[in-house]
Motif scaffolding. Structure first.
Motif, short mmCIF file in Angstrom:
data_model
loop_
_atom_site.label_atom_id
_atom_site.label_comp_id
_atom_site.label_asym_id
_atom_site.label_seq_id
_atom_site.Cartn_x
_atom_site.Cartn_y
_atom_site.Cartn_z
N SER A 1 0.80 -1.23 0.00
CA SER A 1 0.00 0.00 0.00
C SER A 1 0.83 1.28 0.00
O SER A 1 0.27 2.37 -0.11
CB SER A 1 -0.95 0.02 1.20
N GLY A 2 2.16 1.19 0.15
CA GLY A 2 2.98 2.39 0.14
C GLY A 2 4.06 2.34 1.21
O GLY A 2 4.57 1.26 1.54
N PHE A 3 4.37 3.50 1.77
CA PHE A 3 5.45 3.60 2.76
C PHE A 3 4.96 4.34 4.00
O PHE A 3 4.07 5.20 3.93
CB PHE A 3 6.65 4.34 2.17
N CYS A 4 5.54 3.99 5.15
CA CYS A 4 5.18 4.69 6.39
C CYS A 4 5.94 6.00 6.48
O CYS A 4 6.74 6.35 5.59
CB CYS A 4 5.48 3.80 7.60
N LYS A 5 5.72 6.75 7.54
CA LYS A 5 6.34 8.07 7.69
C LYS A 5 7.85 7.99 7.85
O LYS A 5 8.55 8.98 7.61
CB LYS A 5 5.72 8.79 8.89
N GLY B 1 -8.82 0.60 12.94
CA GLY B 1 -7.45 0.99 13.29
C GLY B 1 -6.97 2.29 12.70
O GLY B 1 -5.80 2.65 12.86
N LYS B 2 -7.84 3.03 12.03
CA LYS B 2 -7.40 4.24 11.31
C LYS B 2 -6.70 5.23 12.23
O LYS B 2 -5.63 5.76 11.89
CB LYS B 2 -8.60 4.91 10.64
N HIS B 3 -7.27 5.48 13.40
CA HIS B 3 -6.71 6.48 14.32
C HIS B 3 -5.27 6.14 14.69
O HIS B 3 -4.38 7.01 14.67
CB HIS B 3 -7.58 6.59 15.57
N ASP B 4 -5.02 4.87 15.03
CA ASP B 4 -3.67 4.46 15.43
C ASP B 4 -2.73 4.39 14.24
O ASP B 4 -1.54 4.75 14.35
CB ASP B 4 -3.73 3.10 16.12
N SER C 1 -2.42 8.40 2.64
CA SER C 1 -2.33 7.86 1.28
C SER C 1 -1.87 6.41 1.24
O SER C 1 -2.09 5.71 0.24
CB SER C 1 -1.37 8.72 0.44
N SER C 2 -1.23 5.94 2.33
CA SER C 2 -0.73 4.57 2.37
C SER C 2 -1.55 3.67 3.28
O SER C 2 -1.18 2.52 3.51
CB SER C 2 0.74 4.56 2.82
#
Length: 349
Positions: A94-98, A233-236, A244-245
Motif C-alpha cells: 500500500s505504500g510507505f510509512c512516515k 485501526g485508522k486512528h492508530d 495515502s498509504s
C-alpha cells in the motif's frame, strides 16, 4: 570495546570462514549492509553470538540448498497459476510509512485458501507454489524495495510494517493453518527482524479467542510487535502511516449495511489483483531476471521447490494451541446451532 561492536566483529570473522557458496549467498542477503544483517540475527537470538551464528549458518545453507538466490529469476508459470495465487493468497503493498518503511497488507479473513472446491484442491496440490510466491515477495522486498526505500529517504531502511485485515475471519481458517504455519516458519528462521510491527484490524471474536490463548506463549519481542487495534485501526495507523498509504479497509467504517462486502471488493481490486502495479512490477522483474539468466534459445529453467525448515518447539506449541482453540470454538458453535435449532423447532410446535 562496545559489546555490540565486538559481537558484530565476531560474526564477521565467522562469515569470513564459511565456504564461497555461503558467502556469495550472504552478499545477496545483505545487499550492501552486512553489519545491519548481523544485527538482525543477533537480535533474533537475544544477543547470543554463538546462537546468532548458528541461525545465520542454517539460513545460508537453506538458501544455497534451495536456490533461493535464483528465485527471482524463476517465474511461477504459467501466468494463470501466478494470478490464481495472487487472488487467493491475499498479499498487497500500500505504500510507505512516515519513516520510509514499506507497508504490506494482508487479507487474513477474506483469504481464498478455503474457497471450495477449486482452491482447497489447489492448496493441497500446490503448497510449494504458495511458499515460493511468498519467498519471491520477501526477496523482492529485500533486494529491490528496501534498497529503493533507503535511497528515497537517504538512510538505511531494512524492515517493513504489516497490516492484517481480519474482516470475515471464520472458523474455517483451520483449513489454511498448514500454509500459514509454513510461511511463518520460513520468515522466523530465514528473514528475522524484517517486520517491525503487525497491526491487526477488524478483528472478530475468533481471532480474539486465539490471540488470548496464544499470547502468553510468545516471546516478549514478538508480543511487542503485534498490536491489535480497535475497529478499522485508522486512528492508530495515522500515527505511523500517511493517509495515502492506509488501505481502504482501515479508512472507512464497516458497520454500515453492506459496507464490509463493499470494502472487501475495493480491497481486492486495489491491492490483491494481479493487475495491481506492485504485482505487475514483481511479475515483470522476475520475467526480466529470467531472460537475463537464460541464454537465447534455451528453454525456461525449471521451477524451484523449496524445503520448509522445521519449526522450533515453541512454534509447534503455538500451532497446536491455535488448532485446539479453533476446534473448541467450532464445537461450541455447532452446539449453539443445535440448541437454536431445537428451540426453533419447539417454538414451531
Amino acid at each position: 570495546m562496545d559489546r555490540n561492536v565486538e559481537a558484530l566483529e565476531q560474526m564477521q570473522v565467522f562469515i569470513d570462514g564459511v565456504d564461497e557458496r555461503l558467502r556469495s549467498s550472504f552478499e545477496n542477503m545483505h545487499v550492501g549492509y552486512p553489519m545491519q544483517t548481523f544485527e538482525r540475527f543477533l537480535k533474533a537470538r537475544e544477543g547470543n553470538v554463538a546462537k546468532a551464528n548458528k541461525m545465520l549458518l542454517d539460513c545460508l545453507n537453506w538458501r544455497v540448498n534451495n536456490n533461493i538466490d535464483k528465485i527471482l529469476s524463476r517465474p511461477i508459470l504459467p501466468k494463470e497459476r501466478f494470478d490464481a495465487i495472487r487472488e487467493s493468497q491475499l498479499i498487497g503493498f500500500s505504500g510507505f510509512c512516515k519513516q520510509g518503511r514499506p507497508v504490506f497488507v494482508y487479507g487474513v479473513g477474506p483469504g481464498g485458501f478455503d474457497k471450495a472446491p477449486v482452491c482447497i484442491l489447489f492448496l493441497i496440490m500446490q503448497v510449494d507454489k504458495y511458499i515460493k510466491s511468498h519467498i519471491q515477495i520477501n526477496e523482492y522486498r529485500d533486494r529491490v524495495l528496501l534498497p529503493e526505500a533507503s535511497k528515497r529517504v537517504g538512510h538505511y531502511v531494512g524492515s517493513c510494517l504489516k497490516i492484517l485485515d481480519m474482516t470475515g475471519l471464520k472458523l474455517s481458517s483451520l483449513n489454511r493453518l498448514k500454509i500459514l504455519t509454513a510461511i511463518a516458519t520460513v520468515d522466523d528462521l530465514n528473514y528475522p527482524e524484517k517486520t517491525d510491527a503487525y497491526y491487526i484490524v477488524n478483528a472478530p471474536y475468533v481471532f480474539t479467542a486465539c490471540w488470548k490463548a496464544v499470547k502468553p506463549l510468545l516471546h516478549e519481542r514478538t508480543k511487542r510487535k503485534v498490536q491489535v487495534l480497535q475497529g478499522t485501526g485508522k486512528h492508530d495507523l495515522l500515527k505511523v502511516i500517511d493517509i495515502s498509504s492506509i488501505p481502504e479497509f482501515s479508512q472507512l467504517p464497516l458497520n454500515e449495511p453492506g459496507r464490509q462486502k463493499e470494502a472487501l471488493l475495493d480491497f481486492k481490486k486495489n491491492y490483491f489483483s494481479p493487475s495491481h502495479p506492485f504485482h505487475v512490477k514483481l511479475w515483470n522483474y522476475v520475467q526480466n531476471q529470467a531472460s537475463i539468466a537464460r541464454p537465447p534459445g534455451l528453454l525456461p529453467q525449471p521451477s524451484i521447490c523449496v524445503t520448509i525448515p522445521e519449526p522450533d518447539d515453541k512454534s509447534t506449541e503455538v500451532v497446536h494451541l491455535i488448532e485446539s482453540t479453533l476446534e473448541q470454538l467450532a464445537a461450541a458453535e455447532k452446539s449453539d446451532d443445535l440448541l437454536n435449532g431445537r428451540v426453533a423447532e419447539t417454538n414451531g410446535n
